[in-house]
Design an enzyme around this catalytic site. Structure first.
Site, PDB file in Angstrom:
ATOM      1  N   ASP A   1      -6.130   5.151  -5.430  1.00 28.95           N
ATOM      2  CA  ASP A   1      -6.822   5.844  -4.345  1.00 28.95           C
ATOM      3  C   ASP A   1      -7.120   7.292  -4.721  1.00 28.95           C
ATOM      4  O   ASP A   1      -6.578   7.823  -5.703  1.00 28.95           O
ATOM      5  CB  ASP A   1      -5.939   5.795  -3.096  1.00 28.95           C
ATOM      6  CG  ASP A   1      -6.738   5.721  -1.818  1.00 28.95           C
ATOM      7  OD1 ASP A   1      -7.893   6.186  -1.817  1.00 28.95           O
ATOM      8  OD2 ASP A   1      -6.213   5.213  -0.824  1.00 28.95           O
TER       9      ASP A   1
ATOM     10  N   ASP B   1       0.845  -1.200   0.000  1.00 29.82           N
ATOM     11  CA  ASP B   1       0.000   0.000   0.000  1.00 29.82           C
ATOM     12  C   ASP B   1       0.876   1.244   0.000  1.00 29.82           C
ATOM     13  O   ASP B   1       2.024   1.228  -0.465  1.00 29.82           O
ATOM     14  CB  ASP B   1      -0.953  -0.057   1.207  1.00 29.82           C
ATOM     15  CG  ASP B   1      -2.259   0.689   0.979  1.00 29.82           C
ATOM     16  OD1 ASP B   1      -2.269   1.923   1.157  1.00 29.82           O
ATOM     17  OD2 ASP B   1      -3.271   0.052   0.614  1.00 29.82           O
TER      18      ASP B   1
ATOM     19  N   ASP C   1     -13.073   2.240   4.416  1.00 31.27           N
ATOM     20  CA  ASP C   1     -11.902   2.129   5.286  1.00 31.27           C
ATOM     21  C   ASP C   1     -12.293   1.514   6.623  1.00 31.27           C
ATOM     22  O   ASP C   1     -11.436   1.213   7.447  1.00 31.27           O
ATOM     23  CB  ASP C   1     -11.278   3.508   5.527  1.00 31.27           C
ATOM     24  CG  ASP C   1     -10.354   3.917   4.386  1.00 31.27           C
ATOM     25  OD1 ASP C   1     -10.084   3.077   3.513  1.00 31.27           O
ATOM     26  OD2 ASP C   1      -9.908   5.080   4.372  1.00 31.27           O
TER      27      ASP C   1
END
Ligand code: GLA
Length: 691
Positions: free
Chosen positions: A448, A336, A517
């Site tokens: 993202d 990530d 999230d």
């Protein structure tokens, strides 16, 4: 033939439904019918021509026009509002001609005086009982035409009794909450003004007059757009109900230049007599079969580094985690945030898309090789639309962000938004990201988008600056499309701080999405339920994390197994027994995932409204095999039996349900409750087999 035409009247037919429209005696294109398919073409009502009996209640007010414009004495919502170069602000469309092209009906309209044509597109999807609509505007003159509102469609449901509107609302960490409420007279507005789809509302609607999960008429639809959008649901004072859907007209502007077209996003909608569950399954099939780049391909089980180490990634630490991940059965290892130039926290680095020289002195290749050697594919996180003021990119191109002259550039999470409407910005990002993907055998991109807009300005654009809202999204799409074309083996995920960009527009480019999230399993059950109203489990990433360690690992796995299973936790610290358990669930998931990802989903009991007990079932398309998940969160009464009722079985076929006695027909199971043996915060997964 899905489009039938007779005397300027048309019927679009799908397997079970029909949508009829036509010119009324006044020459207006009006809605006639939308619902179950009828035996004969004569069965559909004529195009309505309301009569006027008072100047305040005149025909224009009461005519269900398919694409009303701003003009005449009417105050219901129009789909189109323009200003012509001489200052005239009404648009008066007259029917020109119709064209049937395959499964698409095109109705060409033109302004009575000004050089504007509007083509309304209707496309039938017979297999899914869905109709798709969009509009194309063309300036056929020599002066620009200012567009102020251009919606994709106005959907009309049968007039008369009032409806309930179902929609999805939420916020960061709490997306996809279901709201079903009476639609009262006036206009109910759902929208995004945030430049992305948003966590707060989804471009989805459903109307019903008393439907349940398994029965009753539902009209439902969605918009395929990833920027500012609007739904204006209007219940008129004359008993008609309309859903207007399209680009948000708030701060919208577009100067349609001579010879140019403006094409709206598409909206898809359908009708079912069989309740909300059937409506969702229709959309799931449609998304998988017609929107997704590869809707029939099973998605891999992934590991993501975020909740384990946040920004703290390097070759050694990631390799250690990767070894454990591989031993559990993980197929795809995703690194990530934190891997690129200058990225140690969220205040620097965005924009500089090359490996950080300290963390990855020899590039990503050594790590990718180690991950590949462990038998896993490798993926990375990117956030291309953003830039930190502390980055080489921003220092070189401060004018590349959305901004207004003489105004502070307000940061969100320490970052500014690049102006993706600009071709030079798009080209920079394509070059940098293409290089990362070309230098390394990367198989997965998590894309993202972590803030919403402020100062939506483009000071040096020579045209209508408010075009930026739409051009930004077009730029985002170009980026996805170019990278996809150049790297066809890469799987793409759409994330926007969780579920901020989940819509049928991005799904033409993205293979799966990150719904939230919030990875607390007990909250996820509700988020996943709302998500499933329009979106299939195939695209729903769901991860086992440590956000809610007080809930058992079993429960967390079961919740995540309802979508595309993943793990995001420091698994190097998991005990041997935890790892053993993880191995078991991952192995089981691999067996059942063709059913979960590609089958039919049935919501047996609501996680949002079911009072602590919820259940969801997936069936293979041929109904020979299925899987049942049931979850109990907190129910104070220990004595109450927890009941569920299976769905979706073939009534005549005989089935066993693991853990429950007996062989029964599908009808036998579906006509009686089963009592699930659950204590508080317990869950089960049970397989269903035809015998
Ligand atoms: C967002 C995403 C998270 C994670 C972080 C990284 O919040 O939703 O999953 O990728 O950004 O900064």
């Amino acid at each position: 033939m899905p489009v039938r035409s007779q005397n300027n009247a048309w019927v679009l037919e799908t397997q079970h439904t029909a949508y009829a429209l036509g010119l009324n005696p006044a020459g207006l294109l009006t809605h006639r019918y939308w619902g179950a398919k009828l035996p004969y073409i004569e069965d559909y009502p004529a195009a309505p021509a309301p009569d006027g009996w008072a100047s305040f209640n005149n025909p224009p007010q009461r005519t269900p026009e398919e694409y009303p414009t701003f003009h005449e004495i009417k105050f219901t919502e129009p789909c189109l509002k323009t200003t012509f170069s001489d200052g005239t602000r009404t648009t008066v469309l007259a029917f020109d001609r119709a064209e049937i092209v395959g499964e698409e009906l095109r109705l060409h309209l033109r302004d009575q005086h000004y050089p504007l044509t509007v083509t309304l597109h209707y496309r039938a999807y017979p297999d899914y009982d869905l109709i798709e609509r969009w509009a194309t505007l063309r300036n056929t003159g020599s002066d620009p035409i200012q567009l102020e509102r251009v919606w994709s469609a106005q959907w009309h449901v049968p007039e008369g009794e009032p409806y309930h509107l179902t929609h999805l609302y939420g916020h960061w960490m709490g997306e996809f909450q279901i709201q079903r409420a009476p639609l009262t007279q006036g206009v109910t507005v759902l929208e995004s003004r945030r430049i992305h789809t948003s966590h707060h509302h989804s471009p989805y609607f459903a109307l019903d007059r008393g439907a349940t999960e398994t029965s009753g008429e539902v009209w439902f639809g969605a918009l395929a757009w990833s920027g500012n959008w609007k739904i204006a649901a209007e219940a008129t004072d004359f008993g008609s109900t309309r859903i207007n859907i399209g680009l948000n007209d708030w701060d919208f502007g577009w100067a349609l230049r001579p010879g140019e077209d403006f094409v709206t996003p598409t909206t898809i909608a359908g009708y079912t007599p069989d309740g909300f569950g059937a409506a969702s399954r229709t959309l799931h099939d449609y998304v998988r079969q017609t929107i997704l780049p590869h809707g029939n391909v099973i998605h891999p089980m992934l590991y993501n580094s975020w909740e384990a180490v946040f920004f703290d990634v390097d070759v050694e630490s990631q390799s250690r985690v990767a070894e454990v991940a591989a031993s559990l059965g993980v197929e795809l290892f995703v690194m990530d945030d934190g891997w690129f130039h200058g990225r140690n926290l969220d205040n620097a680095g965005l924009g500089d898309w090359w490996p950080d020289e300290k963390k990855f002195p020899d590039g990503l290749k050594p790590l990718v090789d180690r991950v590949n050697a462990l038998g896993m594919d490798f993926g990375i996180w990117i956030e291309p639309e953003m830039v930190n003021p502390d980055s080489d990119l921003y220092r070189a191109h401060p004018d590349w962000v959305l901004h207004f002259a003489n105004r502070e550039r307000v940061t969100g999470r320490g970052q500014l938004i690049l102006n993706l409407a600009r071709k030079d910005v798009q080209d920079y990002l394509i070059e940098k990201l293409d290089k990362v993907l070309s230098d390394n055998p990367i198989k997965f991109i998590k894309w993202d988008m972590n803030r919403t807009v402020s100062e939506p300005g483009w000071p040096d654009y020579e045209g209508e600056a408010r075009e930026v809202w739409v051009r930004y999204v077009q730029g985002v799409y170009r980026l996805w499309q170019t990278l996809r074309e150049r790297h066809p083996d890469v799987l793409f995920q759409s994330c926007s701080g969780g579920g901020g960009r989940v819509d049928m527009g991005i799904l033409r480019y993205a293979d799966q999405v990150w719904p939230s999230d919030n990875t607390r399993a007990t909250a996820r059950l509700g988020i996943q339920e709302g998500f499933s109203l329009a979106m299939p489990a195939l695209i729903m990433e769901a991860q086992v994390t440590e956000m809610e360690r007080e809930v058992s690992l079993t429960f967390r796995f079961h919740a995540a197994m309802c979508g595309v299973l993943g793990i995001s936790a420091d698994i190097t610290r998991w005990s041997e027994s935890e790892r053993e358990e993880a191995r078991r669930w991952i192995a089981l998931y691999k067996q059942i995932r063709p059913i979960v990802q590609l089958g039919d989903q049935y919501r047996l009991r609501s996680a949002q409204f079911g009072g602590g007990l919820s259940g969801v079932q997936y069936m293979r398309k041929d109904k020979r095999e299925g899987v049942l998940f049931a979850f109990r969160t907190y129910i104070p009464d220990p004595a109450l039996p927890q009941r569920l009722r299976l769905q979706g079985l073939n009534p005549e076929a005989r089935y066993t349900v693991e853990g429950f006695d007996g062989v029964k027909s599908g009808a036998g199971w579906m006509r009686q409750d089963i009592v699930v043996p659950l204590m508080n915060f317990d869950s089960i997964v049970r397989r269903i087999h035809q015998v």
